[in-house]
Design an enzyme around this catalytic site. Structure first.
Site, PDB file in Angstrom:
ATOM      1  N   ALA A   1       9.691   6.617   2.713  1.00  0.00           N
ATOM      2  CA  ALA A   1      10.030   5.387   3.187  1.00  0.00           C
ATOM      3  C   ALA A   1       8.846   4.233   2.792  1.00  0.00           C
ATOM      4  O   ALA A   1       8.621   3.377   3.653  1.00  0.00           O
ATOM      5  CB  ALA A   1       9.934   5.216   4.641  1.00  0.00           C
TER       6      ALA A   1
ATOM      7  N   ASN B   1       5.945  11.666   7.926  1.00  0.00           N
ATOM      8  CA  ASN B   1       5.664  12.056   6.628  1.00  0.00           C
ATOM      9  C   ASN B   1       5.050  10.910   5.750  1.00  0.00           C
ATOM     10  O   ASN B   1       4.333  11.149   4.670  1.00  0.00           O
ATOM     11  CB  ASN B   1       7.248  12.209   6.162  1.00  0.00           C
ATOM     12  CG  ASN B   1       7.647  13.609   6.299  1.00  0.00           C
ATOM     13  OD1 ASN B   1       7.056  14.542   6.971  1.00  0.00           O
ATOM     14  ND2 ASN B   1       8.966  13.949   5.972  1.00  0.00           N
TER      15      ASN B   1
ATOM     16  N   HIS C   1       5.920  -0.143   8.448  1.00  0.00           N
ATOM     17  CA  HIS C   1       4.546   0.589   7.671  1.00  0.00           C
ATOM     18  C   HIS C   1       3.868  -0.533   7.115  1.00  0.00           C
ATOM     19  O   HIS C   1       4.296  -1.207   6.348  1.00  0.00           O
ATOM     20  CB  HIS C   1       5.097   1.543   6.895  1.00  0.00           C
ATOM     21  CG  HIS C   1       6.231   2.787   7.595  1.00  0.00           C
ATOM     22  ND1 HIS C   1       5.775   3.604   8.414  1.00  0.00           N
ATOM     23  CD2 HIS C   1       7.437   2.922   7.004  1.00  0.00           C
ATOM     24  CE1 HIS C   1       6.798   4.392   8.633  1.00  0.00           C
ATOM     25  NE2 HIS C   1       7.670   3.990   8.017  1.00  0.00           N
TER      26      HIS C   1
END
Length: 283
Positions: free
Chosen positions: A146, A204, A234
């Site tokens: 991601a 992750n 993020h």
């Protein structure tokens, strides 16, 4: 073509022409089902096919055969039989425990793609797995998942000028905590290694950034539960001799699993496609 040894955060150039690549997957959760749908049903990657699924759980003996038949592949209930097939690459679609249970045996015989990258929060295990890959000559692939920007971090690290990397992850509150909160709440702040231990299904990204950059001890992570957001956000900030780098990605959550970003499945498909592509963009 000779195989390079070790493991990779981003796939390197590897030409295999138009031969069919046969995949075996471990686990049939949301990501495993997504790959089966896109690869076997929709034939999104025409020269790639999933031919085997491994699930050693007792209940799988009842439900897995029909599930596998739906997608035109074969069900397996033990690792040895699974690895004796003519699959070219094993794709782990399960969890960290599955990686630690199966990865060493798998890499001894096949190429391996690991989705639950959080297993690398344990440097000893990561080093052991890398050594096993070097001994066998097989490759370990770690999709970017991601997040983006790994090329920049790897280049800065190689040039010896990467001083700091900070990841701030902000997700909808309900995907991180069962508590009903009305304002944003910092759930974690510290090294990436601890982030994956406390939030194994959500961190992750922190580990893949650590592997590309300055490691799980030095990479700093913040995890924020925010009832006001609907996306998985993020933000990466890095500094060093190369200069400064900042990137923000706002991912829509997966409709099947809000703890996972929608783009994660596409990242895996791209990594698989790159194995057979004659030219791969990016490092």
């Amino acid at each position: 073509m000779a195989k390079a040894k070790g493991f990779y955060c981003i796939l390197t150039i590897k030409a295999k022409g138009l031969i069919q690549i046969k995949i075996g997957i471990i686990g049939k959760g949301n990501l495993g089902t997504y790959l089966l749908q896109k690869i076997n049903k929709e034939q999104l990657l025409p020269n790639i096919k999933i031919i085997a699924i491994l699930d050693e759980r007792e209940k799988a003996r009842v439900e897995l055969p029909a599930f596998a038949d739906t997608y035109g592949c074969q069900a397996f209930f033990d690792l040895d039989s699974f690895l004796q097939t003519d699959i070219d690459i094993v794709v782990e679609c399960s969890n960290i425990e599955a990686v630690k249970k199966y990865a060493l045996d798998a890499i001894a015989k096949k190429d391996l793609m690991i989705i639950s990258i959080g297993a690398f929060a344990d440097p000893d295990f990561g080093n052991l797995l890398k050594q096993a890959a070097q001994n066998s000559g097989n490759r370990i692939y770690l999709p970017s998942g991601a997040i983006g920007g790994l090329d920049v971090l790897k280049a800065a690290k190689l040039a010896g000028g990467l001083d700091s990397v900070t990841l701030t992850t902000r997700k909808p509150a309900h995907s991180l905590t069962a508590e009903k909160i009305t304002a944003e709440q910092m759930l974690f702040e510290g090294p990436a290694r601890d982030a994956i231990e406390q939030f194994p299904k959500n961190a992750n990204v922190a580990i893949v950034l650590s592997l590309a950059g300055i490691g799980v001890e030095e990479t700093r992570v913040r995890i924020i539960a925010d009832p006001a957001v609907t996306q998985n956000i993020h933000h990466v900030a890095a500094k060093g001799a190369f200069g400064e780098f900042e990137m923000t990605i706002k991912n829509n959550p997966s409709p099947d699993n809000p703890k996972t970003s929608h783009i994660t499945g596409s990242s895996i498909l791209t990594a698989l496609a790159n194995i057979s592509n004659a030219v791969v963009v990016g490092s």
